[in-house]
Design an enzyme around this catalytic site. Structure first.
Site, PDB file in Angstrom:
ATOM      1  N   ASP A 264      -4.751 -13.581  14.436  1.00 11.32           N
ATOM      2  CA  ASP A 264      -5.565 -12.815  15.374  1.00 11.32           C
ATOM      3  C   ASP A 264      -6.646 -13.677  16.024  1.00 11.32           C
ATOM      4  OD1 ASP A 264      -6.671 -13.045  12.867  1.00 11.32           O
ATOM      5  OD2 ASP A 264      -7.473 -11.000  12.783  1.00 11.32           O
TER       6      ASP A 264
ATOM      7  N   ASP B 216      -0.344  -0.807   7.925  1.00 11.89           N
ATOM      8  CA  ASP B 216      -0.118   0.306   7.010  1.00 11.89           C
ATOM      9  C   ASP B 216      -1.391   1.006   6.558  1.00 11.89           C
ATOM     10  OD1 ASP B 216      -1.080  -1.772   5.525  1.00 11.89           O
ATOM     11  OD2 ASP B 216       0.550  -1.811   4.060  1.00 11.89           O
ATOM     12  N   ASP B 217      -2.555   0.570   7.070  1.00 11.02           N
ATOM     13  CA  ASP B 217      -3.812   1.238   6.716  1.00 11.02           C
ATOM     14  C   ASP B 217      -4.503   1.837   7.946  1.00 11.02           C
ATOM     15  OD1 ASP B 217      -4.440  -1.146   7.932  1.00 11.02           O
ATOM     16  OD2 ASP B 217      -6.103  -1.637   6.578  1.00 11.02           O
TER      17      ASP B 217
ATOM     18  N   SER C 197      -8.955  -9.457   3.443  1.00  8.61           N
ATOM     19  CA  SER C 197     -10.345  -9.739   3.794  1.00  8.61           C
ATOM     20  C   SER C 197     -11.324  -9.234   2.743  1.00  8.61           C
ATOM     21  CB  SER C 197     -10.693  -9.102   5.137  1.00  8.61           C
ATOM     22  OG  SER C 197     -10.548  -7.694   5.071  1.00  8.61           O
TER      23      SER C 197
ATOM     24  N   ARG D 141       0.844  -1.189   0.000  1.00  7.50           N
ATOM     25  CA  ARG D 141       0.000   0.000   0.000  1.00  7.50           C
ATOM     26  C   ARG D 141       0.884   1.245   0.000  1.00  7.50           C
ATOM     27  NH1 ARG D 141      -3.279  -2.743   4.195  1.00  7.50           N
ATOM     28  NH2 ARG D 141      -5.300  -3.329   3.307  1.00  7.50           N
TER      29      ARG D 141
ATOM     30  N   HIS E 133       4.906 -12.957   8.186  1.00  7.49           N
ATOM     31  CA  HIS E 133       5.522 -11.636   8.300  1.00  7.49           C
ATOM     32  C   HIS E 133       5.506 -11.147   9.750  1.00  7.49           C
ATOM     33  CE1 HIS E 133       5.555  -7.127   6.968  1.00  7.49           C
ATOM     34  NE2 HIS E 133       6.697  -7.512   7.503  1.00  7.49           N
TER      35      HIS E 133
ATOM     36  N   ASP F 289       6.696  -6.448   3.746  1.00  8.42           N
ATOM     37  CA  ASP F 289       6.631  -7.724   3.056  1.00  8.42           C
ATOM     38  C   ASP F 289       6.313  -7.435   1.586  1.00  8.42           C
ATOM     39  OD1 ASP F 289       6.632 -10.427   2.697  1.00  8.42           O
ATOM     40  OD2 ASP F 289       4.784 -10.830   3.786  1.00  8.42           O
TER      41      ASP F 289
END
Length: 525
Positions: free
Chosen positions: A368, A289-290, A399, A194, A267, A221
């Protein structure tokens, strides 16, 4: 005393060298052994050289005897000097040991004096702050209310019903920050492909109070070149790590569509090993990163760092509220904090000790949800806020935007700075928190969803309690009230001891199991 011993040793060494020099000069210039005047010596002008003048009188035997005797004298002298050297060496080692002890004592005294000065300085600063508060209070009484400060302290209430302000101690005075100034809490940004990672990095750099206390580490990554150029454009403001293994992972045929989840888990493992084992940090806050962070993101984690370290019933601190969308949170109380049994992620802090526990059994995918299993959670909780300190702007990902359009895009990000470091957060201790939970939740009136949804039926601002008794009843009630209805290992999102706290039509509501709750039912997943 030590200096005097050292001077004696140096003098002894000097005398030893001088004595050897004199002895050698004496032996070198010593005349032949025998009667003086009988023959010429070894000096120039004698009638014969030493050896030649005595050759004719059986001098060879005398000369051999004299050489042997001289060698014995030299050997004896060398033994004496060897003994002297051993004595000097023993005195020297003793002197060095005493010198080391005295240096250590001086350093210890200096450290104690620095600690004493720091304590005195801290007391003086606290005294000065208290004095300023008294002066400000007096000025407010005599001259009217003062203008608001740049970063106001909001009423931060306890994490169950908001009865006791968290911004003050029982005496009504602000509580000093518990985090030592030198604590280093790095931020680990998990990145892939991203280029919008710039939005996340810009906010992190804008809000962080210190580059030394909060170094930013970006672990990338995927090997995406454009994203790498964006990260590299920040230069020394961030540390750029590149995950070396970007190859596909062999998975079962039915899991090929989940390849991305396998790569994410790989990662995470590599990046956390870099932070804890290579860079040797004690803690880390993980963001992706988001994610965009709130203005008090760093203040939040710094204030909760010592609590996480000292409370073994906690295993993480999260910036995320799963039910943090508009209308479900009290934006007027941004300092409100909770314990939760549901692992939230999305901006969370862990310690190196927890990673040492988790890393050997780290999963191949879906890390998670794996964290939410009883074997990992082990009855430990996380801290989460009423109003989230992160939001996600990444609709596209592994997702495929599953929850983004329906829910995540509506999460409310806190915009006001809360000085958590000056708040009393001791209400988060489990025993005290549980006692209040029991009192506030099960002391609230039991109502039906229909009563909450109809205006004019209920009086007061709450809190009110809505009760569920099974998996299906929880899901029906959650959907009707607008909160997340899924459960992981039997734990509802944002729940603690089965209780989910939120606002409904401006009133505090607890979606709770019957009194006497004892454990989660994992079959409810």
């Amino acid at each position: 005393m030590v200096r005097k011993k050292g001077s004696l040793i140096l003098c002894g060494a000097f005398l030893f060298v001088a004595w050897n020099a004199l002895l050698l000069l004496f032996l070198w210039g010593r005349p032949p052994i025998g009667r003086f005047g009988e023959v010429g010596g070894a000096e120039p002008g004698g009638r014969e050289e030493w050896g030649a003048g005595r050759a004719g009188r059986g001098g060879g035997a005398d000369l051999a005897g004299e050489v042997i005797r001289l060698a014995e004298e030299v050997e004896s002298e060398l033994e004496t000097q060897k003994h002297l050297l051993k004595q000097i060496q023993s005195h020297r080692s003793l002197w060095e040991r005493r010198k080391g002890k005295e240096v250590g004592k001086r350093e210890m005294v200096a450290v104690k004096e620095e600690e004493r000065d720091a304590v005195v300085k801290g007391r003086n600063q606290n005294g000065a702050e208290n004095a300023q508060q008294v002066i400000a209070k007096g000025s407010q009484t005599s001259q009217g209310p003062p203008p608001p400060p740049p970063a106001p302290v909001h009423e931060a209430q306890a994490g169950v019903a908001g009865e006791e302000p968290a911004g003050t101690a029982s005496e009504g005075r602000p509580v000093a920050a518990a985090t030592p100034p030198a604590a280093v809490i790095p931020i680990l940004v998990i990145a892939c492909d991203r280029v919008t990672v710039r939005r996340s990095l810009d906010k992190l750099i804008q809000y962080r109070p210190s580059a030394e206390q909060h170094p930013i580490i970006v672990s990338q990554d995927c090997g995406h070149a454009d994203t790498a150029r964006v990260i590299g454009s920040y230069g020394g403001q961030v540390t750029h790590l590149r995950q070396p293994d970007t190859a596909d992972i062999r998975v079962r045929p039915e899991h090929r569509k989940f390849q991305g989840y396998y790569k994410i888990a790989r990662h995470y493992r590599w990046a956390l090993n870099q932070v804890f084992r290579v860079l040797a940090y004690d803690s880390v806050v993980i963001v992706e990163d988001d994610l965009e962070v709130a203005p008090d993101f760093f203040e939040y984690f710094r204030a909760l760092y010592p609590i996480l370290r000292s409370d073994p019933t906690l295993w993480c601190v999260s910036a995320w509220n799963d039910n943090g969308r508009d209308g479900l949170v009290d934006v007027g109380k941004p300092g409100l904090l909770y314990r939760t049994d549901f692992f939230p992620g999305l901006g969370w802090m862990l310690l190196s000790g927890l990673w040492a526990e988790l890393e050997p059994k780290w999963p191949a995918a879906f890390w998670d949800d794996w964290m939410r299993q009883p074997d990992q959670r082990r009855d430990r909780s996380c801290v989460r806020p009423e109003v989230s300190r992160t939001i996600t702007f990444g609709r596209k990902g592994v997702s495929l935007g599953q929850f983004f359009d329906q829910y995540l895009r509506y999460i409310r990000l806190n915009t006001e700075f809360v000085p958590f470091g000056r708040l009393d957060l001791s209400y988060l201790v489990r025993e005290r928190y549980n006692e209040r939970l029991e009192r506030e939740v099960y002391g609230a009136p039991l109502v039906r969803v229909e009563e909450l949804q109809q205006s004019g039926v209920l009086r007061g601002e709450g809190p009110f309690r809505v009760q569920y008794s099974s998996r299906d009843s929880f899901k029906v009630l959650a959907r009707n009230l607008g909160v997340m209805d899924d459960l992981k290992s039997g734990v509802p999102r944002a729940g603690y001891r089965g209780v989910v706290s939120f606002l409904s039509r401006g009133r505090r509501v607890y979606l709770a199991p019957p009194p006497g709750w004892s454990h989660y039912d994992t079959s409810w997943s």
